[in-house]
Design a protein around this motif. Sequence first.
Motif, short mmCIF file in Angstrom:
data_model
loop_
_atom_site.label_atom_id
_atom_site.label_comp_id
_atom_site.label_asym_id
_atom_site.label_seq_id
_atom_site.Cartn_x
_atom_site.Cartn_y
_atom_site.Cartn_z
N GLY A 24 61.53 11.83 26.80
CA GLY A 24 60.81 12.04 25.56
C GLY A 24 59.38 11.55 25.64
O GLY A 24 58.45 12.19 25.13
N TYR A 25 59.22 10.40 26.30
CA TYR A 25 57.86 9.86 26.45
C TYR A 25 56.98 10.80 27.27
O TYR A 25 55.82 11.05 26.92
CB TYR A 25 57.94 8.49 27.12
N LEU A 27 57.31 14.04 27.58
CA LEU A 27 57.01 15.23 26.77
C LEU A 27 55.93 14.95 25.74
O LEU A 27 55.03 15.77 25.51
CB LEU A 27 58.29 15.72 26.07
N VAL A 28 55.99 13.79 25.10
CA VAL A 28 54.98 13.42 24.12
C VAL A 28 53.61 13.33 24.76
O VAL A 28 52.59 13.79 24.21
CB VAL A 28 55.36 12.10 23.42
N GLN A 29 53.56 12.74 25.96
CA GLN A 29 52.27 12.61 26.64
C GLN A 29 51.70 13.98 27.01
O GLN A 29 50.50 14.21 26.89
CB GLN A 29 52.44 11.75 27.90
N ARG A 30 52.56 14.85 27.45
CA ARG A 30 52.08 16.20 27.79
C ARG A 30 51.59 16.95 26.54
O ARG A 30 50.60 17.68 26.59
CB ARG A 30 53.20 16.98 28.48
N ARG A 31 52.30 16.78 25.42
CA ARG A 31 51.89 17.45 24.19
C ARG A 31 50.53 16.92 23.73
O ARG A 31 49.67 17.67 23.27
CB ARG A 31 52.94 17.26 23.11
N ARG A 32 50.34 15.61 23.83
CA ARG A 32 49.06 15.03 23.44
C ARG A 32 47.92 15.59 24.31
O ARG A 32 46.84 15.89 23.82
CB ARG A 32 49.11 13.51 23.56
N ASN A 35 47.16 19.12 23.20
CA ASN A 35 46.40 19.16 21.95
C ASN A 35 44.96 18.74 22.17
O ASN A 35 44.03 19.27 21.54
CB ASN A 35 47.05 18.26 20.91
#
Length: 326
Positions: A24-25, A27-32, A35
Amino acid sequence: MSISGFTSPWWLLFLVVVAAIAAGYVLVQRRRLSNTLRFTNFELLEKVAPDRPGRARHIPVALLLAGLVFLTVALAGPTAEQRVPRNRATVVAVIDVSLSMEATDVAPSRLAAAQEAAKQFADDLTPGINLGLVAFSGTASVLVSPTTNREATKTAIDHLQLSERTATGEAIFTAMQSIDTLSAVLGGSDQAPPARIVLLSDGKQTVPESPDDPRGGFTAARQAAEKGIPVSTISFGTSTGTVTIEDERIPVPVDDPSLKEIANLSGGSFFTASSLEELEDAYNTLEEQIGFETTRGDASRPWLMLGALSVAAGLVFAMVLRQRLP
């Protein structure tokens, strides 16, 4: 460590949760990052976006995840083999007092050196072990029944007297009888503590002539094996030893083969010693074998320590790098 090495292995399923948090971490980093790249005005981005510590920003989370892994392993109850002192065991020290033990090829004499080493063995043996003493020449006798009183054993060692002939088999049979007597007192063979015989001798059996005689050393060793009592032997002396009897110098070389065979037949260990130092080394090895046992015990403490340190380090890095907790 195998799955059988844990007392609560189901706790290891929590590692799936840790892996999910890590995924999850990521994925969050990639999404940031995705963006962020949508901004087309990079000059404006540099002005409004705070400075980021780069890859170092991942250190706190990595440490926290590592801490969760270590703590999960600790919760699963890892076990490991541990050496602990024996609280219950019986040892009978059997010492040859035949006339050949008067030889001075081991200074000051074979007997004097054997007495010194045997007393040191008694002192160093785990306190909870019952130690007995048998002396033998042409016959064998129990000088001290197995007891935790080391002073009684050392006093008897100091008063050993030499005599003629060597009845190795009788010595082993006598030691086994002493062990059986203690076992009966303690409640029978099922409740009896483990036992071992430690035999020190320098010469070949002379009574009876054959070690395979019903009262011979090899026969006694086989019976000891049947009873589950290993006989560890120490061949003490050199091949050049001599004694003087009635003005005649008689060679008394050590007899390694027969003592080694007794150890092999009974499941014990065989040692050779041609000096006091080597004899003490042999006794020290036996103390390690006899005085300690290997058991499986709790091994979670190191994992708990690693988990706590990792979590603490993760929090410290988070506050230093980001001025806040992750």
